[in-house]
Write a protein that holds these residues in place. Structure first.
Motif, PDB file in Angstrom:
ATOM      1  N   UNK A  99       0.815  -1.216   0.000  1.00  0.00           N
ATOM      2  CA  UNK A  99       0.000   0.000   0.000  1.00  0.00           C
ATOM      3  C   UNK A  99       0.854   1.273   0.000  1.00  0.00           C
ATOM      4  N   UNK A 100       2.124   1.146   0.349  1.00  0.00           N
ATOM      5  CA  UNK A 100       3.011   2.322   0.329  1.00  0.00           C
ATOM      6  C   UNK A 100       3.091   2.946  -1.057  1.00  0.00           C
ATOM      7  N   UNK A 124      -7.594  12.120 -10.139  1.00  0.00           N
ATOM      8  CA  UNK A 124      -7.924  12.747  -8.856  1.00  0.00           C
ATOM      9  C   UNK A 124      -9.377  12.480  -8.458  1.00  0.00           C
ATOM     10  N   UNK A 125      -9.579  12.152  -7.193  1.00  0.00           N
ATOM     11  CA  UNK A 125     -10.928  11.972  -6.683  1.00  0.00           C
ATOM     12  C   UNK A 125     -11.591  10.663  -7.031  1.00  0.00           C
ATOM     13  N   UNK A 126     -10.854   9.722  -7.628  1.00  0.00           N
ATOM     14  CA  UNK A 126     -11.478   8.464  -8.043  1.00  0.00           C
ATOM     15  C   UNK A 126     -11.666   7.484  -6.894  1.00  0.00           C
ATOM     16  N   UNK A 127     -11.023   7.759  -5.751  1.00  0.00           N
ATOM     17  CA  UNK A 127     -11.124   6.885  -4.586  1.00  0.00           C
ATOM     18  C   UNK A 127     -11.654   7.675  -3.393  1.00  0.00           C
ATOM     19  N   UNK A 128     -12.410   7.029  -2.513  1.00  0.00           N
ATOM     20  CA  UNK A 128     -13.011   7.733  -1.368  1.00  0.00           C
ATOM     21  C   UNK A 128     -12.017   7.887  -0.216  1.00  0.00           C
ATOM     22  N   UNK A 174      -6.724  -6.155   4.454  1.00  0.00           N
ATOM     23  CA  UNK A 174      -6.038  -6.373   3.169  1.00  0.00           C
ATOM     24  C   UNK A 174      -4.618  -5.833   3.157  1.00  0.00           C
ATOM     25  N   UNK A 175      -3.841  -6.088   4.200  1.00  0.00           N
ATOM     26  CA  UNK A 175      -2.516  -5.486   4.288  1.00  0.00           C
ATOM     27  C   UNK A 175      -1.608  -5.903   3.137  1.00  0.00           C
ATOM     28  N   UNK A 176      -1.717  -7.116   2.651  1.00  0.00           N
ATOM     29  CA  UNK A 176      -0.824  -7.598   1.589  1.00  0.00           C
ATOM     30  C   UNK A 176      -1.503  -7.725   0.224  1.00  0.00           C
ATOM     31  N   UNK A 177      -2.715  -7.213   0.113  1.00  0.00           N
ATOM     32  CA  UNK A 177      -3.460  -7.342  -1.146  1.00  0.00           C
ATOM     33  C   UNK A 177      -4.027  -5.980  -1.554  1.00  0.00           C
ATOM     34  N   UNK A 178      -3.146  -5.112  -1.998  1.00  0.00           N
ATOM     35  CA  UNK A 178      -3.558  -3.747  -2.337  1.00  0.00           C
ATOM     36  C   UNK A 178      -4.508  -3.691  -3.521  1.00  0.00           C
ATOM     37  N   UNK A 214      -6.935  -5.721  -4.351  1.00  0.00           N
ATOM     38  CA  UNK A 214      -8.303  -6.004  -3.921  1.00  0.00           C
ATOM     39  C   UNK A 214      -8.867  -4.869  -3.078  1.00  0.00           C
ATOM     40  N   UNK A 215      -8.040  -4.294  -2.232  1.00  0.00           N
ATOM     41  CA  UNK A 215      -8.476  -3.163  -1.414  1.00  0.00           C
ATOM     42  C   UNK A 215      -8.862  -1.971  -2.290  1.00  0.00           C
ATOM     43  N   UNK A 216      -8.001  -1.653  -3.256  1.00  0.00           N
ATOM     44  CA  UNK A 216      -8.265  -0.508  -4.131  1.00  0.00           C
ATOM     45  C   UNK A 216      -9.482  -0.757  -5.013  1.00  0.00           C
ATOM     46  N   UNK A 217      -9.677  -2.021  -5.410  1.00  0.00           N
ATOM     47  CA  UNK A 217     -10.878  -2.339  -6.196  1.00  0.00           C
ATOM     48  C   UNK A 217     -12.130  -2.106  -5.366  1.00  0.00           C
ATOM     49  N   UNK A 218     -12.112  -2.599  -4.153  1.00  0.00           N
ATOM     50  CA  UNK A 218     -13.252  -2.409  -3.263  1.00  0.00           C
ATOM     51  C   UNK A 218     -13.547  -0.919  -3.071  1.00  0.00           C
TER      52      UNK A 218
END
Length: 302
Positions: free
Chosen positions: A122-123, A211-215, A228-232, A234-238
């Motif tokens: 996620x970094x 810009x602004x595509x994620x909440x 989801x620490x190791x699965x960025x 899937x997190x970003x998709x959600x």
């Protein structure tokens, strides 16, 4: 150079040539042999443009810090230059601040090396998106040869679909007839030139986030660590579904970029056995935590 080798294979695959996988392996080997020699020792012009709206953001860790300069060199050799290229390093992993010389030298070409808390993969996006909310952020992996037209093609995709997340490789989220999700490893590649909520952008081939595509929830450290620490990916998709942002693939012929062979001696997949099962576990947890996302996805198939 990278574009030449990559487009050769992509063209062969698109034409249905049976021998394209062999050419892919040969071209990858040639790049691994000659690219570091040709681009490793020469002084080159600056690879960034202050007027660009694009920021490239990536991360690495100690086992790959000796090879990430190759990836970053390819990102500084783009036909459409970024405003900056930021490499995020976890402070606890680089307490002595000892960075390979070849990596340090790239600062003269525009590389910025920054230190942060360790949020695993996620970094690559977490800090950049918050610090530069008005910019387009392109994420990159640390073990890839990025073709010289990589950013240019992502930008063309953005110009066509300005509200969508743009990628070079995507899966289509599989949904069964009984309105349940298929196992992750059964999600098929999808190269359709059409934005969809069901497209999952895959990180290694690079992703452009407007810009602004994620909440704001995207940057909830507690939830990232919990689910989801190791699965960025899937997190970003959600999070993108939560924000009603579609994904579109700008590369109709799906072909994974060439990777750096020396970097493959280490990686999350080496230590995380059963990655597909882990993805399924994470996805189920995310769907339970964000039922509105699950509902939106299931409704997308009618």
């Amino acid at each position: 150079m990278i574009t030449f080798f990559y487009e050769m294979v992509r063209r062969l695959k698109k034409e249905g040539r049976a021998y394209w996988p062999l050419v892919y392996k040969i071209n990858k080997l040639l790049l691994n042999l000659f690219y570091p020699i040709l681009y490793g020792g020469k002084k080159r012009e600056k690879g960034t443009d202050e007027s660009s709206p694009i920021i490239i953001s990536l991360t690495t860790y100690p086992a790959r810090v000796g090879t990430v300069w190759i990836t970053i060199t390819s990102l500084l050799n783009q036909t459409k230059q970024p405003q900056r290229v930021i490499l995020w390093l976890a402070e606890e992993q680089f307490q002595d601040k000892k960075i390979p010389k070849r990596l340090m030298q790239l600062q003269k070409r525009g590389l910025e090396i920054r230190y942060c808390e360790d949020l695993k993969p996620h970094k690559k996006y977490f800090y950049t998106m918050q610090e530069y909310p008005e910019c387009f952020v392109v994420t990159a992996d640390d073990d890839i040869f990025y073709p010289e037209n990589h950013i240019e093609n992502l930008w063309k995709g953005h110009e066509k679909y300005p509200d969508a997340i743009i990628c070079h490789w995507s899966h289509k989220i599989g949904i069964k007839e009984n309105k349940d999700f298929e196992p992750y490893n059964e999600w098929t590649d999808n190269g359709e030139d059409r934005p969809s909520v069901l497209n999952l952008a895959v990180g290694c081939n690079g992703i452009l986030y407007p810009p602004g595509c994620l909440p704001p929830e995207t940057f909830n450290k507690e939830k990232i660590n919990q689910y989801a620490l190791r699965t960025d990916d899937l997190w970003l998709k959600c999070m993108s579904v939560r924000n009603n942002t579609n994904v579109v693939n700008c590369n109709e012929t799906i072909l994974i970029y060439f990777n750096i062979l020396k970097a493959q001696k280490s990686g999350l997949w080496k230590t995380n056995t059963g990655q597909e099962q882990n993805n399924d576990r994470v996805w189920r947890a995310l769907m339970e935590a964000y039922p509105e996302v699950k509902k939106r996805l299931l409704n997308a198939v009618g």
